[in-house]
Every structure is written in structure tokens, then in C-alpha cells.
Design an enzyme around this catalytic site. Structure first.
Site, PDB file in Angstrom:
ATOM      1  N   GLY A   9       0.826  -1.211   0.000  1.00  0.00           N
ATOM      2  CA  GLY A   9       0.000   0.000   0.000  1.00  0.00           C
ATOM      3  C   GLY A   9       0.851   1.248   0.000  1.00  0.00           C
ATOM      4  O   GLY A   9       0.621   2.182   0.764  1.00  0.00           O
ATOM      5  N   ALA A  10       1.867   1.273  -0.879  1.00  0.00           N
ATOM      6  CA  ALA A  10       2.852   2.366  -0.842  1.00  0.00           C
ATOM      7  C   ALA A  10       2.562   3.481  -1.841  1.00  0.00           C
ATOM      8  O   ALA A  10       3.394   4.356  -2.041  1.00  0.00           O
ATOM      9  CB  ALA A  10       4.245   1.795  -1.101  1.00  0.00           C
ATOM     10  N   SER A  46       0.095   5.737  -1.612  1.00  0.00           N
ATOM     11  CA  SER A  46      -0.466   6.945  -0.998  1.00  0.00           C
ATOM     12  C   SER A  46      -0.332   6.869   0.517  1.00  0.00           C
ATOM     13  O   SER A  46       0.049   5.839   1.069  1.00  0.00           O
ATOM     14  CB  SER A  46      -1.957   7.080  -1.368  1.00  0.00           C
ATOM     15  OG  SER A  46      -2.683   6.027  -0.774  1.00  0.00           O
ATOM     16  N   GLY A  47      -0.650   7.979   1.160  1.00  0.00           N
ATOM     17  CA  GLY A  47      -0.731   7.997   2.626  1.00  0.00           C
ATOM     18  C   GLY A  47       0.547   7.590   3.338  1.00  0.00           C
ATOM     19  O   GLY A  47       1.651   7.920   2.918  1.00  0.00           O
ATOM     20  N   ILE A  48       0.374   6.850   4.424  1.00  0.00           N
ATOM     21  CA  ILE A  48       1.513   6.462   5.267  1.00  0.00           C
ATOM     22  C   ILE A  48       2.461   5.538   4.513  1.00  0.00           C
ATOM     23  O   ILE A  48       3.675   5.622   4.666  1.00  0.00           O
ATOM     24  CB  ILE A  48       0.998   5.825   6.576  1.00  0.00           C
ATOM     25  CG1 ILE A  48       0.404   6.925   7.467  1.00  0.00           C
ATOM     26  CG2 ILE A  48       2.123   5.101   7.324  1.00  0.00           C
ATOM     27  CD1 ILE A  48      -0.344   6.431   8.668  1.00  0.00           C
ATOM     28  N   GLY A  49       1.927   4.663   3.662  1.00  0.00           N
ATOM     29  CA  GLY A  49       2.782   3.761   2.890  1.00  0.00           C
ATOM     30  C   GLY A  49       3.726   4.519   1.965  1.00  0.00           C
ATOM     31  O   GLY A  49       4.918   4.215   1.882  1.00  0.00           O
ATOM     32  N   SER A  75      -3.996  -0.089  14.170  1.00  0.00           N
ATOM     33  CA  SER A  75      -4.826   1.059  14.484  1.00  0.00           C
ATOM     34  C   SER A  75      -5.300   0.961  15.919  1.00  0.00           C
ATOM     35  O   SER A  75      -5.505  -0.131  16.438  1.00  0.00           O
ATOM     36  CB  SER A  75      -6.025   1.049  13.541  1.00  0.00           C
ATOM     37  OG  SER A  75      -7.135   1.673  14.131  1.00  0.00           O
ATOM     38  N   TYR A 111     -13.886  -3.113   9.941  1.00  0.00           N
ATOM     39  CA  TYR A 111     -12.543  -2.520   9.861  1.00  0.00           C
ATOM     40  C   TYR A 111     -11.761  -2.828  11.140  1.00  0.00           C
ATOM     41  O   TYR A 111     -10.603  -3.254  11.094  1.00  0.00           O
ATOM     42  CB  TYR A 111     -12.650  -1.003   9.650  1.00  0.00           C
ATOM     43  CG  TYR A 111     -11.311  -0.307   9.665  1.00  0.00           C
ATOM     44  CD1 TYR A 111     -10.471  -0.348   8.555  1.00  0.00           C
ATOM     45  CD2 TYR A 111     -10.876   0.392  10.792  1.00  0.00           C
ATOM     46  CE1 TYR A 111      -9.226   0.281   8.570  1.00  0.00           C
ATOM     47  CE2 TYR A 111      -9.642   1.022  10.816  1.00  0.00           C
ATOM     48  CZ  TYR A 111      -8.816   0.968   9.703  1.00  0.00           C
ATOM     49  OH  TYR A 111      -7.582   1.585   9.721  1.00  0.00           O
TER      50      TYR A 111
END
Length: 268
Positions: free
Chosen positions: A14-15, A17-20, A146, A171
Site C-alpha cells: 500500500g505504498a 499513498s498515505g503512510i505507505g 490502528s 474494519y
């Protein structure tokens, strides 16, 4: 920042966008070779190009790889390709995640979509990468979890939540499973809650978040071989704290492995 990561190879799921994405950027900045995972080859390539163009990343350190976690077969293909091309993988960052959709959704593999993308795909990937992962000292798995895992229960009799579905519960269940999985004795793994950040998942938590780069910093610290880790430990940003009770119970770990093996088992 120190360059203690040079010569090390890290796969970040998951790289794009976001934290990835920020994790990939910071790892490359510190000299690591980053296998940058996206849902499609195009998305992964675009993210790598963006890192070179906007963050001055060294393109030679970025290797785009792809798999859509909605299809376990693609996860398997990805794992086999990584083992073949990078037989010494130092770190696996299990970061890819989706918010569960409003309506109950099953994948083609028959799993509730958030449970598959956020947990089962990572479970399968980690298991298949084990031969590459265990060969290096300091090798480790970092699960991006999380704080919502604390609100969760794993519905053992109905893990797909066919009977009662709520997106938040689905989730949270996926995040609890990922956190429990860090205690699996087969690999050295930790979980980290990067804090509430400005990412696509923000609506699950509220309206304001820290920059993704800040959350990524907590992930990158745990990728560094200089940071000693304890298998199954849970970190809330930079602090090690106790996770939900379930995440430390051997019985739960065994039960989850059994369930996950069953759910991913129809793929080799």
C-alpha cells in the site's frame, strides 16, 4: 537522519499513498531498496516516478511491484516474484488497508473485503515470504495497525460478518487480527499504531489528522535494525504499550492462524 538502512531491502504494501507512500520515501532517503507495492503495475510505477520527481528519491532504490489484495492469487504471485528476485528481504511493512465499505462486500475469494485486504492478504504474503525474511539478522515484519483494534472482536463463528455487518466493526476486526498476527512465533513481528493521519482512512477516525509523514516516521523507526523489537509488541506511535488483551493470548493467536489458514488455504 542516519543511513543505517543502506543495503537493506524493504517491501512496503500500500505504498502508493498515505503512510505507505511516506514510509517508502523515508526508507529510500535512508538508503534502503524499497519494493513499492501498488494495486496495479501502473499505480506502483506512478508512485515511484512521483518520489523521484518530487522527493528527489534515487530511482535505483525503488522497485515497483503490484498485486490487488482483493485477489489472493495476485498476492501469491507477488510473493513468489519477491522471493525469486529478492531472496534476502530485510523488512516487510504490512500497511495496505481499506476502509470497510458501507455495504457488506465479499471478494471473489469469498471473504469480507476489509478482512481480506487488511489482514488475510498480509497473512498469506507474510507466510509465503518467510523463506526470504528469516535469512537476515534484524529481519522483521512491521504491521501497521490502528487504535481501533481495541474496540474489536473477532467473530469466530461469522468472521465474514454475514449475519451482522457494520463497516466500523469490520474494519476494527481486520486491525485486531493484524495485531494478533504480530504475536505469531513463526516470524519476528511488531504492530504500530501510527496515530490518526491525513490519509484516505481519516473519515473513520474524525476530521483532523497529523501529516502522513509523521505517522510514517513511527513505522520507519521500527524498520531500522538499530531499533530492537520484541515479537508481538504493540507500539502506539513511538511508545511501546500493551495491545488489546486478545493480541497477547496464545490461544487467540493459534485460533486466528487456524482460521486464516482455512480462509486462504484454497490457494496453494
Amino acid at each position: 537522519m542516519s543511513s543505517s538502512l543502506s543495503g537493506r531491502t524493504v517491501l512496503v504494501t500500500g505504498a502508493t499513498s498515505g503512510i505507505g507512500y511516506e514510509t517508502a520515501r523515508q526508507l529510500a532517503e535512508r538508503g534502503a531498496t524499497v519494493l513499492l507495492h501498488g494495486r496495479t503495475p501502473e499505480e506502483a510505477r506512478a508512485a515511484a516516478d512521483r518520489l523521484v520527481a518530487t522527493a528527489g528519491a534515487d530511482g535505483a532504490l525503488l522497485r515497483p511491484v503490484a498485486a490487488d489484495f482483493v485477489r489472493l492469487e495476485e498476492v501469491e504471485d507477488l510473493a513468489h516474484a519477491v522471493v525469486r528476485e529478492h531472496p534476502h528481504l530485510d523488512v516487510l511493512v504490512n500497511n495496505a488497508a481499506i476502509a470497510a465499505p458501507e455495504r457488506h462486500t465479499l471478494t471473489a475469494d469469498g471473504n469480507e473485503i476489509a478482512f481480506q485486504v487488511n489482514f488475510l492478504a498480509h497473512y498469506l504474503l507474510t507466510g509465503l515470504l518467510e523463506p526470504a525474511l528469516t535469512s537476515a539478522p534484524g529481519g522483521r515484519v512491521v504491521n501497521v495497525s490502528s487504535a481501533l483494534h481495541r474496540t474489536a472482536t473477532i467473530q469466530w463463528s461469522d468472521p465474514q460478518r454475514l449475519r451482522r455487518y457494520s463497516r466500523l466493526a469490520a474494519y476494527a476486526q481486520s486491525q485486531l487480527a493484524l495485531t494478533v498476527f504480530a504475536a505469531d512465533p513463526r516470524v519476528t513481528a511488531v504492530s504500530v499504531n501510527p496515530g490518526v493521519c491525513e490519509t484516505g482512512l481519516l473519515p473513520l477516525y474524525g476530521h483532523e489528522g497529523a501529516p502522513a509523514a509523521e505517522g510514517a516516521r513511527h513505522v520507519v523507526r521500527l524498520c531500522d535494525p538499530a531499533t530492537e523489537i520484541v515479537n508481538g509488541a504493540y507500539h502506539d506511535r513511538s511508545e511501546r504499550v500493551a495491545p488489546a488483551t486478545a493480541a497477547t493470548e496464545e490461544r487467540t493467536v493459534r485460533r486466528l492462524n487456524k482460521l486464516a489458514d482455512l480462509l486462504v488455504g484454497h490457494t496453494g
